[in-house]
Design a protein around this motif. Structure first.
Motif, PDB file in Angstrom:
ATOM      1  N   LYS A 119       0.787  -1.244   0.000  1.00  0.00           N
ATOM      2  CA  LYS A 119       0.000   0.000   0.000  1.00  0.00           C
ATOM      3  C   LYS A 119       0.815   1.288   0.000  1.00  0.00           C
ATOM      4  O   LYS A 119       0.303   2.317  -0.427  1.00  0.00           O
ATOM      5  N   PHE A 120       2.036   1.258   0.477  1.00  0.00           N
ATOM      6  CA  PHE A 120       2.796   2.504   0.596  1.00  0.00           C
ATOM      7  C   PHE A 120       4.168   2.417  -0.084  1.00  0.00           C
ATOM      8  O   PHE A 120       5.200   2.546   0.567  1.00  0.00           O
ATOM      9  N   PRO A 121       4.157   2.211  -1.405  1.00  0.00           N
ATOM     10  CA  PRO A 121       5.423   2.022  -2.115  1.00  0.00           C
ATOM     11  C   PRO A 121       6.404   3.181  -1.906  1.00  0.00           C
ATOM     12  O   PRO A 121       7.610   2.974  -1.914  1.00  0.00           O
ATOM     13  N   ASN A 122       5.864   4.380  -1.703  1.00  0.00           N
ATOM     14  CA  ASN A 122       6.760   5.528  -1.521  1.00  0.00           C
ATOM     15  C   ASN A 122       7.540   5.454  -0.222  1.00  0.00           C
ATOM     16  O   ASN A 122       8.496   6.204  -0.027  1.00  0.00           O
ATOM     17  N   GLU A 247      -0.256   6.659   6.118  1.00  0.00           N
ATOM     18  CA  GLU A 247      -0.912   7.595   5.188  1.00  0.00           C
ATOM     19  C   GLU A 247      -0.327   8.999   5.372  1.00  0.00           C
ATOM     20  O   GLU A 247       0.027   9.675   4.418  1.00  0.00           O
ATOM     21  N   GLU A 250       3.253   9.331   4.233  1.00  0.00           N
ATOM     22  CA  GLU A 250       3.370   9.393   2.784  1.00  0.00           C
ATOM     23  C   GLU A 250       3.058  10.804   2.280  1.00  0.00           C
ATOM     24  O   GLU A 250       3.632  11.273   1.315  1.00  0.00           O
ATOM     25  N   ASP A 251       2.145  11.490   2.949  1.00  0.00           N
ATOM     26  CA  ASP A 251       1.805  12.867   2.565  1.00  0.00           C
ATOM     27  C   ASP A 251       2.733  13.881   3.215  1.00  0.00           C
ATOM     28  O   ASP A 251       2.441  15.075   3.221  1.00  0.00           O
ATOM     29  N   GLN A 252       3.798  13.418   3.799  1.00  0.00           N
ATOM     30  CA  GLN A 252       4.814  14.298   4.395  1.00  0.00           C
ATOM     31  C   GLN A 252       4.266  15.188   5.499  1.00  0.00           C
ATOM     32  O   GLN A 252       4.560  16.365   5.549  1.00  0.00           O
ATOM     33  N   LYS A 253       3.442  14.614   6.362  1.00  0.00           N
ATOM     34  CA  LYS A 253       2.871  15.444   7.414  1.00  0.00           C
ATOM     35  C   LYS A 253       3.722  15.468   8.674  1.00  0.00           C
ATOM     36  O   LYS A 253       3.339  16.071   9.669  1.00  0.00           O
ATOM     37  N   TYR A 319       7.450  -3.314  -4.400  1.00  0.00           N
ATOM     38  CA  TYR A 319       6.036  -2.917  -4.394  1.00  0.00           C
ATOM     39  C   TYR A 319       5.180  -3.995  -5.049  1.00  0.00           C
ATOM     40  O   TYR A 319       5.493  -4.477  -6.121  1.00  0.00           O
ATOM     41  N   PHE A 323      -4.188  -3.502  -5.445  1.00  0.00           N
ATOM     42  CA  PHE A 323      -5.488  -2.849  -5.360  1.00  0.00           C
ATOM     43  C   PHE A 323      -6.139  -2.611  -6.715  1.00  0.00           C
ATOM     44  O   PHE A 323      -7.305  -2.287  -6.802  1.00  0.00           O
TER      45      PHE A 323
ATOM     46  N   LYS B  27      -6.156   9.440  -3.278  1.00  0.00           N
ATOM     47  CA  LYS B  27      -5.023   8.527  -3.182  1.00  0.00           C
ATOM     48  C   LYS B  27      -5.487   7.072  -3.339  1.00  0.00           C
ATOM     49  O   LYS B  27      -4.889   6.282  -4.064  1.00  0.00           O
ATOM     50  N   ILE B  45       0.340  14.976  -2.130  1.00  0.00           N
ATOM     51  CA  ILE B  45       0.963  16.111  -1.442  1.00  0.00           C
ATOM     52  C   ILE B  45       0.394  17.434  -1.970  1.00  0.00           C
ATOM     53  O   ILE B  45      -0.025  18.294  -1.197  1.00  0.00           O
TER      54      ILE B  45
END
Ligand code: ATP
Ligand code: MG
Lengths: 397, 140
Positions: A119-122, A247, A250-253, A319, A323, B27, B45
Motif C-alpha cells: 500500500k505505501f510504495p513511496n 498515510e 506518505e503525505d509528508q505530514k 512494491y 489494489f 489517493k 501532497i
C-alpha cells in the motif's frame, strides 16, 4: 464471506491477525507448528520472544522460564531479546549514518512491512534494512548448537516461541532475505500451558539469561524505539493506527523524525494473537520484570555468527500493487466507473449481510465477477417485491 | 463509458479534523487505478496542501478531480477573500496564517511552493473578494 465461509483475499492479506482476534466463532485460525516438532530433530533450541515473559504473574527471574523451557524438552535456549539488543546497536549506527532515509521505519513487525509493500510504495525506501531479531537469534543459536554438538546443521531444530502467526508466514516467505533461519514456529499459548507446572518445580534455575532491559523491552510498543536512545521518534501500535500514520507519513505530514516504530498489534508484540495475557496487563508485568535488569547484556562479539555486514537485508522489498481492479489503466478506469455505478444502486448501509464488509467492497467484488447485485439483501427484497407485484397483476382475482 | 474518472468533493470550512479526507480518497482511487507510486505521491501532497489552504484561508470550497490515463487534473475552487499578490504568496516562507492556525503547525508558507513543486502544471485564478481557483495537473 462466500458460500457461508470467511474467505481472505490472499494477495491483500498482511497477516495482521485482526480476523483471528475479532471472530467469536473462530472462523479463522492462525497456523503454526505443534509442540511435537521438537521430536523431528536430534537437538533443538527454543528462541523465546520477549513477550513470553509478560504472560506470567510475579515473575522476577527470566531464568525460571528459560530453565523450564529446557525441562520441557528443548536442549538449549537462546533469547530473542539478546539479538534484539544487537539490532538496537546496529540500528543506532545505521540511523546516524543515513540521514537521507529519515525517518527510518522499523521492520521488526512483518505485518507492517507487508502493509507498506502493498500500500505505501513511496515509503519502502524508509524501511530499516536490518534483519529482525528472531532471524539473528536463529543464526547465532544454530552456530552455537553446531559448536556444542558437532551435529550437521539440518539435525538441529531452531524453534521460535512466537506471539504471532505473522512470523509463521515470514518463515515460509521471508522479507529482505532469501531463506529464513528458523525451522519451526510454536505458539506462546501452547508453551505457556506446559511451562506453568514446570516453573513451579524450579528452585535453582540455570543462568541462561542473555538479554537486558533493552532486549526484553522490544516485546512492548515503544521498546524498540527506546533502545535507540533518542527522543526523536514516534511509536504507534494497532493496525488502524499504523495505517493512519503511514498515510500521513506518505503525505509528508511529519517533520524531522529519526525513527518510527510500528506494531500491527495493540500494545506491541504482547498483543499478538498467540499470547494468553491481555496486552496491557502483560505490559505492566514486563515493566516490573525489567526494572531490576541491567540496561543491555548483549553486543556483537568477535565469535558471533552475526557481523554488522551480514545482519543487513540481502534482498530488496518490491512494491506489490494489489489494489488495481483490472489490467492496465484504461480497464481500471472503466471498472472503477462501473463500481461507482453499482455503488449508487446499493443502499450504502454497510450492513455486511451480503458477505462483503462494505457496499463499496461488494460493488468491487461484483465488477471482479466474484459476486452479484442480488447478493445484497436490500436489492433482493426490492426485486422480490417487484416480482410479487407483477405476479399479483397477472392474478385474475 | 468515458475514459476518465470524475470526482467531486465539498470542503467544509474550519473543519481541520476532516481536512485531508478528499486527498486521502483520491489517493485510494489512484492506487486502484494502478498509478505509479511517484504520481500518487505528487497528487497526494499537492492536493492536501491545496485542501488545507481552502480550509484555512478561504472557508472551504469545492474540489473537482479528473483522472485519465494521461494525467490527473485537480481544480480547487473557493469563494474566499482572494490572493492580492500571487507572486508574493508563491514565495517560500510567505504566510498570512493567523496565530491559532500556526499553533496547529500550519503557516510555514510552504503550501503554494509545494503545490508548484509537486504538480507538473499549476495555474491560479483569483479575484479579490470573490475567490480563488487553483488548477493543478500531474502527468501520469
Ligand atoms: N485559497 C486561498 N485563498 C486566499 N488566500 C490564500 C489561499 N491560498 C493561499 N493563500 C495565501 O497565500 C499565502 C501562502 O500560502 P501557503 O499555502 O504557501 O502558506 P500557508 O498556507 O500560509 O502556510 P503552510 O501552507 O505552509 O501551512 C497564505 O498565507 C495566504 O495568505
Ligand atoms: Mg498552505
Amino acid at each position: 464471506m462466500r458460500n457461508h465461509k470467511a474467505i481472505i483475499t490472499k494477495e491483500r492479506c498482511i497477516d495482521c491477525g485482526e480476523c483471528i482476534r475479532i471472530c467469536q466463532n473462530h472462523a479463522k485460525l492462525p497456523s503454526y507448528d505443534p509442540l511435537e516438532v521438537i521430536n523431528d530433530y536430534d537437538y533443538t533450541v527454543a528462541l523465546p520472544a520477549p513477550s513470553l515473559y509478560g504472560q506470567f504473574n510475579n515473575l522476577d527471574d527470566v531464568n525460571i522460564v528459560l530453565t523450564a523451557l529446557k525441562r520441557m524438552g528443548f536442549d538449549d535456549v537462546y533469547e530473542v531479546g539478546a539479538s534484539a539488543e544487537v539490532v538496537s546497536q546496529l540500528s543506532r549506527d545505521y540511523i546516524k549514518k543515513h540521514r537521507e532515509q529519515w525517518p527510518l521505519i522499523s521492520t521488526a513487525c512483518p505485518s507492517v512491512v507487508r502493509l507498506i509493500r502493498v500500500k505505501f510504495p513511496n515509503l519502502i525506501e524508509h524501511l530499516l534494512p536490518i534483519d529482525p531479531p528472531v532471524e539473528i537469534a536463529a543464526k547465532e543459536a544454530r552456530k552455537r548448537a553446531v559448536e556444542k554438538t558437532g551435529l550437521p546443521e539440518d539435525k538441529i531444530g531452531i524453534v521460535f516461541i512466537s506471539p504471532c502467526p505473522s512470523k509463521v508466514t515470514s518463515v515460509k516467505a521471508p522479507l529482505g532475505m532469501e531463506k529464513s533461519n528458523i525451522d519451526a514456529v510454536c505458539a506462546i499459548k501452547d508453551v505457556y500451558l506446559k511451562l506453568l507446572p514446570l516453573m513451579k518445580q524450579i528452585d535453582d534455575p540455570e543462568d541462561l539469561a542473555m538479554a537486558g532491559k533493552i532486549g526484553v523491552g522490544w516485546g512492548v510498543s515503544g521498546g524498540e524505539a527506546g533502545g535507540l536512545i533518542t527522543d526523536n521518534y514516534l511509536a504507534a501500535d494497532g493496525i488502524e493506527n499504523v495505517n493512519k500514520i503511514l498515510e500521513d507519513l506518505e503525505d509528508q505530514k511529519f517533520g524531522n523524525l529519526e525513527f518510527i516504530e510500528l506494531n500491527a498489534c495493540n500494545g506491541g508484540c504482547v498483543g499478538g494473537v498467540l499470547t494468553v495475557e491481555n496486552p496491557y496487563v502483560a505490559k505492566v508485568k514486563m515493566n516490573r520484570l525489567k526494572k531490576y535488569m541491567p540496561v543491555a547484556l548483549k553486543r556483537i562479539e568477535s565469535g558471533d555468527a552475526i557481523k554488522p555486514e551480514n545482519a543487513m537485508w540481502t534482498r530488496e522489498i518490491e512494491y506489490e500493487p494489489v489494489f488495481a481492479l483490472g489490467e492496465g489503466m484504461k480497464d481500471n478506469i472503466h471498472k472503477m466507473n462501473m463500481v461507482a455505478e453499482i455503488e449508487k444502486r446499493l443502499p450504502g448501509l454497510d450492513c455486511g449481510a451480503c458477505g462483503a464488509p462494505t457496499c463499496l467492497a461488494l460493488a468491487e467484488d461484483i465488477v471482479k465477477g466474484e459476486a452479484k447485485e442480488l447478493d445484497c439483501i436490500h436489492l433482493l427484497r426490492e426485486y422480490v417485491h417487484r416480482l410479487s407485484g407483477e405476479i399479483s397483476k397477472l392474478d385474475p382475482m | 463509458m468515458s475514459d476518465s474518472i470524475k470526482l467531486n468533493y465539498q470542503i467544509n470550512d474550519e473543519d481541520f479534523t476532516r481536512a485531508g479526507e478528499a486527498s486521502g480518497d483520491v489517493k485510494k482511487r489512484l492506487r486502484q487505478m494502478g498509478c505509479s507510486p511517484e504520481v500518487i505521491r505528487k497528487v497526494a501532497i499537492a492536493m492536501y496542501e491545496g485542501e488545507i489552504n481552502m480550509v484555512i484561508h478561504a472557508d472551504g470550497g469545492e474540489i473537482n478531480v479528473e483522472i485519465t490515463p494521461e494525467d490527473i487534473t485537480m481544480v480547487l475552487k473557493d469563494k474566499g477573500p482572494g490572493i492580492p499578490d500571487i507572486e508574493k504568496a508563491m514565495q517560500a516562507g510567505y504566510s498570512t496564517a493567523p496565530d491559532n492556525v500556526r499553533a496547529l503547525g500550519f503557516g510555514a508558507g510552504m503550501g503554494l511552493p509545494n503545490m508548484k513543486k509537486y504538480s507538473d502544471e499549476m495555474h491560479i485564478d483569483t479575484v479579490i473578494g470573490e475567490g480563488t481557483t487553483v488548477t493543478m495537473k500531474v502527468y501520469q
